[in-house]
Every structure is written in C-alpha cells, then in structure tokens.
Design a protein around this motif. Structure first.
Motif, PDB file in Angstrom:
ATOM      1  N   SER A 184      39.377  54.777  52.225  1.00 21.53           N
ATOM      2  CA  SER A 184      39.497  56.093  51.598  1.00 21.53           C
ATOM      3  C   SER A 184      39.134  57.175  52.614  1.00 21.53           C
ATOM      4  CB  SER A 184      38.562  56.155  50.387  1.00 21.53           C
ATOM      5  OG  SER A 184      38.314  57.480  49.984  1.00 21.53           O
ATOM      6  N   MET A 185      39.929  58.238  52.653  1.00 19.62           N
ATOM      7  CA  MET A 185      39.708  59.355  53.571  1.00 19.62           C
ATOM      8  C   MET A 185      39.738  60.669  52.782  1.00 19.62           C
ATOM      9  SD  MET A 185      42.273  58.088  56.618  1.00 19.62           S
ATOM     10  CE  MET A 185      42.124  56.450  57.338  1.00 19.62           C
ATOM     11  N   THR A 240      43.880  40.372  42.520  1.00 20.22           N
ATOM     12  CA  THR A 240      44.632  39.548  43.462  1.00 20.22           C
ATOM     13  C   THR A 240      43.733  38.599  44.245  1.00 20.22           C
ATOM     14  OG1 THR A 240      46.276  41.318  43.715  1.00 20.22           O
ATOM     15  CG2 THR A 240      46.224  39.617  45.423  1.00 20.22           C
ATOM     16  N   PHE A 241      42.597  39.119  44.729  1.00 23.32           N
ATOM     17  CA  PHE A 241      41.757  38.356  45.650  1.00 23.32           C
ATOM     18  C   PHE A 241      40.440  37.874  45.036  1.00 23.32           C
ATOM     19  CE2 PHE A 241      44.331  41.282  48.214  1.00 23.32           C
ATOM     20  CZ  PHE A 241      44.914  40.399  49.117  1.00 23.32           C
ATOM     21  N   GLY A 242      40.103  38.394  43.883  1.00 22.70           N
ATOM     22  CA  GLY A 242      38.820  38.055  43.279  1.00 22.70           C
ATOM     23  C   GLY A 242      37.705  39.002  43.676  1.00 22.70           C
ATOM     24  N   TYR A 243      37.987  39.910  44.603  1.00 21.12           N
ATOM     25  CA  TYR A 243      37.010  40.902  45.053  1.00 21.12           C
ATOM     26  C   TYR A 243      37.753  42.020  45.760  1.00 21.12           C
ATOM     27  CZ  TYR A 243      37.500  39.262  49.904  1.00 21.12           C
ATOM     28  OH  TYR A 243      37.996  38.934  51.155  1.00 21.12           O
ATOM     29  N   ALA A 244      37.038  43.104  46.049  1.00 22.06           N
ATOM     30  CA  ALA A 244      37.626  44.231  46.775  1.00 22.06           C
ATOM     31  C   ALA A 244      36.569  44.852  47.671  1.00 22.06           C
ATOM     32  CB  ALA A 244      38.170  45.277  45.803  1.00 22.06           C
ATOM     33  N   LEU A 245      37.001  45.296  48.834  1.00 29.34           N
ATOM     34  CA  LEU A 245      36.159  46.030  49.773  1.00 29.34           C
ATOM     35  C   LEU A 245      36.657  47.467  49.844  1.00 29.34           C
ATOM     36  CD1 LEU A 245      36.150  43.413  52.692  1.00 29.34           C
ATOM     37  CD2 LEU A 245      34.409  43.688  50.909  1.00 29.34           C
ATOM     38  N   LEU A 246      35.763  48.410  49.700  1.00 26.11           N
ATOM     39  CA  LEU A 246      36.088  49.838  49.789  1.00 26.11           C
ATOM     40  C   LEU A 246      35.327  50.437  50.958  1.00 26.11           C
ATOM     41  CD1 LEU A 246      37.261  52.541  48.750  1.00 26.11           C
ATOM     42  CD2 LEU A 246      35.341  52.640  47.147  1.00 26.11           C
ATOM     43  N   TRP A 247      36.055  51.046  51.887  1.00 27.43           N
ATOM     44  CA  TRP A 247      35.471  51.679  53.065  1.00 27.43           C
ATOM     45  C   TRP A 247      35.763  53.170  52.980  1.00 27.43           C
ATOM     46  CZ3 TRP A 247      32.595  49.413  56.933  1.00 27.43           C
ATOM     47  CH2 TRP A 247      32.369  50.171  58.084  1.00 27.43           C
ATOM     48  N   ASP A 248      34.731  53.977  52.796  1.00 22.71           N
ATOM     49  CA  ASP A 248      34.923  55.423  52.673  1.00 22.71           C
ATOM     50  C   ASP A 248      34.683  56.047  54.045  1.00 22.71           C
ATOM     51  OD1 ASP A 248      35.741  57.313  50.756  1.00 22.71           O
ATOM     52  OD2 ASP A 248      33.727  58.156  50.675  1.00 22.71           O
ATOM     53  N   ALA A 249      35.747  56.540  54.658  1.00 19.67           N
ATOM     54  CA  ALA A 249      35.745  56.958  56.060  1.00 19.67           C
ATOM     55  C   ALA A 249      35.521  58.462  56.182  1.00 19.67           C
ATOM     56  CB  ALA A 249      37.063  56.563  56.730  1.00 19.67           C
ATOM     57  N   HIS A 250      34.454  58.831  56.882  1.00 23.95           N
ATOM     58  CA  HIS A 250      34.070  60.225  57.060  1.00 23.95           C
ATOM     59  C   HIS A 250      33.684  60.498  58.507  1.00 23.95           C
ATOM     60  CE1 HIS A 250      33.567  61.182  52.697  1.00 23.95           C
ATOM     61  NE2 HIS A 250      33.414  59.872  52.644  1.00 23.95           N
ATOM     62  N   SER A 251      33.616  61.783  58.847  1.00 25.43           N
ATOM     63  CA  SER A 251      33.010  62.191  60.118  1.00 25.43           C
ATOM     64  C   SER A 251      32.370  63.561  59.927  1.00 25.43           C
ATOM     65  CB  SER A 251      34.054  62.229  61.241  1.00 25.43           C
ATOM     66  OG  SER A 251      34.934  63.334  61.090  1.00 25.43           O
ATOM     67  N   ILE A 252      31.475  63.911  60.850  1.00 25.35           N
ATOM     68  CA  ILE A 252      30.739  65.167  60.724  1.00 25.35           C
ATOM     69  C   ILE A 252      30.199  65.555  62.093  1.00 25.35           C
ATOM     70  CG2 ILE A 252      28.502  64.070  60.236  1.00 25.35           C
ATOM     71  CD1 ILE A 252      28.055  66.319  58.117  1.00 25.35           C
TER      72      ILE A 252
END
Length: 267
Positions: free
Chosen positions: A17-18, A138-150
């Motif tokens: 996510s961006m 679909t996979f039995g799990y999910a990974l969420l990566w929230d991508a930020h910079s500052i």
C-alpha cells in the motif's frame, strides 16, 4: 473526479500500500494552498519508483493518486488522533513544519471534504479490504506492507534525526512477532543504515486497522528516511547514487516476509 488510485493484482500473498504517494489536487485544495505548500513537500516522494520491482516480484500494489493534502488515507475516517503530540489529521491543516496549509478563508468546505471521504478515502480502503480478503482466501494468510517515506529531520514532529528504516507493527499487535524479528534481522545485515522497530512511527491507521495476526493478516509499516534515496529539499530529486542500495534492502525485506509466510503457512 479523476482516477483516485492505481491497483495491480499480483500472484503472491503480499499487498503493498502506498497511501501518500499521490500528487493530484482538487480545485478547492489547489486554490487554497499557501505558497510554501504548492510543491507538496510532505509527499512520500518516488515511492512507486522505489518499489517498482514489486510488480515483477508478483506483489499486489495499491497507490494513491491524490495528495495527502486533499485527504490522508492513513488516518481513520472519524479522524481520531493516532499519535500523542504534534501530528496531522484526516484533513491536514498544517505542513509538517507546523505552518498553516491553507490561506485564510480558503479551507475546503465540509461538503467538499465529505466528497473526498466518499470518493477518495473509501475506494482506497475498499481496495485494501477486498484484496486482503482475496489473498487470505487464496493462500490462507495475507501480508500487508504499508510503504511510506519522510524527511529525516522535522523538528516540529520529532526530536533529532530519524533512523533510516522505521518499522512499525503497532507495538506487536499488527503482525506475528517472529515476522518482525525476521525483518529486523534483515536490517541488521546492512549496518550502513540505522533501523528501529516501533519507535516514533508504530504504524498508522492502515497498519493498525488491517493487521490481525489471529485472523492470519500480518501488517507492517515502513517509514523510510528520504535521505536514503533522494534529496530532501526541492525539487526532491531521486538519487540514482543512493537509491539502488536502499532498493536492495527493500527487496530483501519483502523476500524475508514472503519466506516467513511460506514457512509459517506452507503457501
């Protein structure tokens, strides 16, 4: 209103996510901004470019098109504060340095902002919710990566210089502790960069709201110091001499997350 987000559906149990990469403005926001805000200094600059390897990797990617100056997609829709002390809200009123964002009398109206909530904020979160549900089914799990910079130095928001890699798991509530430990291990393999877990940035609304380890959804926020890949002053140029090594760390982090998920869930 034009296209409010971009979305690519991948083939892995990973959604990136961006929410703060957007540059588009509504007419009301554009007309109302003070001069020093017109360059959109608080943007998460170049994040789609920095993570462009993720599409080939096979991750799903959702990115905002509209600026956080219109509406902040990483804040709850009820605008409850996420951090103690100075911060910005669902509808930012100040720049990161504390100055007013809008000219006197030119703040967007309540009706305009209600439109932003329905037509920008909700579609972004609907996309996250639906994709996480698909990945988990679909996979039995999910990974969420929230991508930020500052920017690495913002005295109004935090003391001193930020670490280069700021991992946030809402103090361990948004992902399995073993995953967080694996990610810290990757960062430690690059001693030229500093890193911290749940320091100044513990994860915003997206990490806190969607991370649910008991339901096999593991969310991590990465707040990346912009000095690792770009110039932090206008015109906010991408640095080809800095970015490749930072990208290598990002690739290693995402690979480690996927390897952890495969070992944990067998998929």
């Amino acid at each position: 209103m034009d296209k409010v987000l971009s979305f690519h559906q991948g083939r892995l149990p990973l959604l990136i996510s961006m929410p703060h990469a957007g540059l588009a403005l509504t007419p009301a926001v554009e007309q109302g901004l003070v001069e020093q805000a017109r360059s959109l200094p608080d943007t998460d600059w170049h994040i789609p470019r920095l993570y462009d390897f993720a599409l080939e990797l096979g991750a799903s990617v959702v990115a905002a098109e509209y600026s956080r100056f219109v509406i902040d997609l990483n804040r709850p829709d009820d605008d409850k504060p996420l951090y103690a002390g100075a911060t910005t809200g669902l509808y930012p009123a100040t720049l990161f340095e504390g100055e007013s964002l809008f000219k006197d009398g030119q703040v967007p109206s309540a009706d305009e902002r209600a439109t932003y909530l329905e037509r920008i904020w909700r579609p972004y979160h609907d996309t996250i919710r639906h994709e996480l549900a698909r990945l988990r089914a679909t996979f039995g799990y999910a990974l969420l990566w929230d991508a930020h910079s500052i920017r690495s130095l913002i005295p109004h928001l935090f003391d001193g210089k930020l670490p280069d890699f700021n991992l946030g798991t809402f103090n361990g509530a948004s992902c399995d502790p073993a995953l967080a430990e694996r990610l810290q291990g990757v960062c430690a393999e690059f001693p030229q960069y500093s890193h911290v877990l749940n320091g100044r940035f513990k994860g915003g609304h997206i990490t806190r709201h969607y991370g649910n380890p008991e339901n096999h959804i593991h969310a991590v926020q990465l707040e990346l110091a912009q000095c690792t890949y770009m110039d932090e002053t206008e015109p906010f140029a991408y640095r080809e001499d800095l970015a490749p090594l930072t990208r290598e760390v990002l690739e290693r982090l995402l690979a480690a997350a996927l390897a952890w998920g495969k070992a944990r869930y067998g998929a």
